[in-house]
Design an enzyme around this catalytic site. Sequence first.
Site, short mmCIF file in Angstrom:
data_model
loop_
_atom_site.label_atom_id
_atom_site.label_comp_id
_atom_site.label_asym_id
_atom_site.label_seq_id
_atom_site.Cartn_x
_atom_site.Cartn_y
_atom_site.Cartn_z
N GLU A 117 0.83 -1.21 0.00
CA GLU A 117 0.00 0.00 0.00
C GLU A 117 0.86 1.25 0.00
O GLU A 117 0.58 2.23 -0.71
CB GLU A 117 -0.93 0.00 1.22
CG GLU A 117 -1.89 1.18 1.23
CD GLU A 117 -2.75 1.23 2.47
OE1 GLU A 117 -3.09 2.35 2.89
OE2 GLU A 117 -3.09 0.15 3.01
N SER A 160 0.24 -9.79 6.85
CA SER A 160 -0.94 -8.92 6.97
C SER A 160 -0.68 -7.88 8.04
O SER A 160 -0.65 -8.19 9.24
CB SER A 160 -2.18 -9.76 7.33
OG SER A 160 -3.23 -8.93 7.76
#
Length: 339
Positions: free
Chosen positions: A145, A241
């Site tokens: 991201e 994650s």
Amino acid sequence: MTSSPSPTPATTPGEAASRRRVLLAAPRGYCAGVDRAVIAVEKAIEQYGAPVYVRHEIVHNKYVVKTLEKKGAIFVEETEEVPEGNIVIFSAHGVAPAVHEEAKRGKLATIDATCPLVTKVHKEAVRYANEDYDILLIGHEGHEEVIGTSGEAPEHITLVDGPKDVENVEVRDPDKVVWLSQTTLSVDETMETVDALKGRYPNLLSPPSDDICYATQNRQIAVKQMGAEADLVIVVGSKNSSNSVRLVEVALGAGARDAHLVDYADEIDEAWLEGVGTVGVTSGASVPDILVHGVLDWLAARGYEDVETLTAAEESIHFSLPKELRRDLRAEAKAATED
């Protein structure tokens, strides 16, 4: 004369473990952005046939990736690995504009499954770059991201990887600087970084709305409540994650004696249960609930059958499918009615 009440004896680990229960966090698991991205891959395979290529993991979860591979998804690291004329899906974490250009050069059809909340941060980066701000992007170096957001305005964006990194920041004009953030961070850590930045740059501008996504916040709030009561917190999620890793940190910070991240129930070590009365269970935003039920079954087989749901928030957000799929799905539906 009234006698003083006898002091309550301290609870021993053995006594705590005899009162076994599970606190199950709500909300947990899939957020709207993950749900949208996974369905996008499934719909693309259903509509166009296998294989469908996906650049990077569609979401950071081993089980999800393996399940989609079995259905016909091929995950690649770089756009150049996709054969010319094929379809490539961009993951929920978003990509830089340069990746879209690579796809055009490779004559690839694209489906953009970027989470709309990540897209919002991309748009903010472009807007502030156009206004010639220095943008301080709070996030973890190397995260997909962060790479995607930085690519929107690389000459204007400086990565700030936590409070410890603040002293390394340099800007052109301390009166024209704004902060943005990776959406999956710990809320507390992000605000600690923002406070440190404001200590150096009092006129630091905040984005128009909090960049930390609603799902990340809600899952962290639930774990904070859980951590105050749980001896052990089990977070279901993959090690890559970010939001799942943060949940372990939040649980420990909230008072849990122990906390661990697991992909599957069979990764739980029975030694973790020694002296444990209350086990908290939650999952990251990219985790399907089937994996959580596997953990609950594992715990029930060891005497933790009493499950109490701890609800921190209600979620009703839903994102529509990527526009490329919506367009083609509409065309397919129209053609079916005309046959």
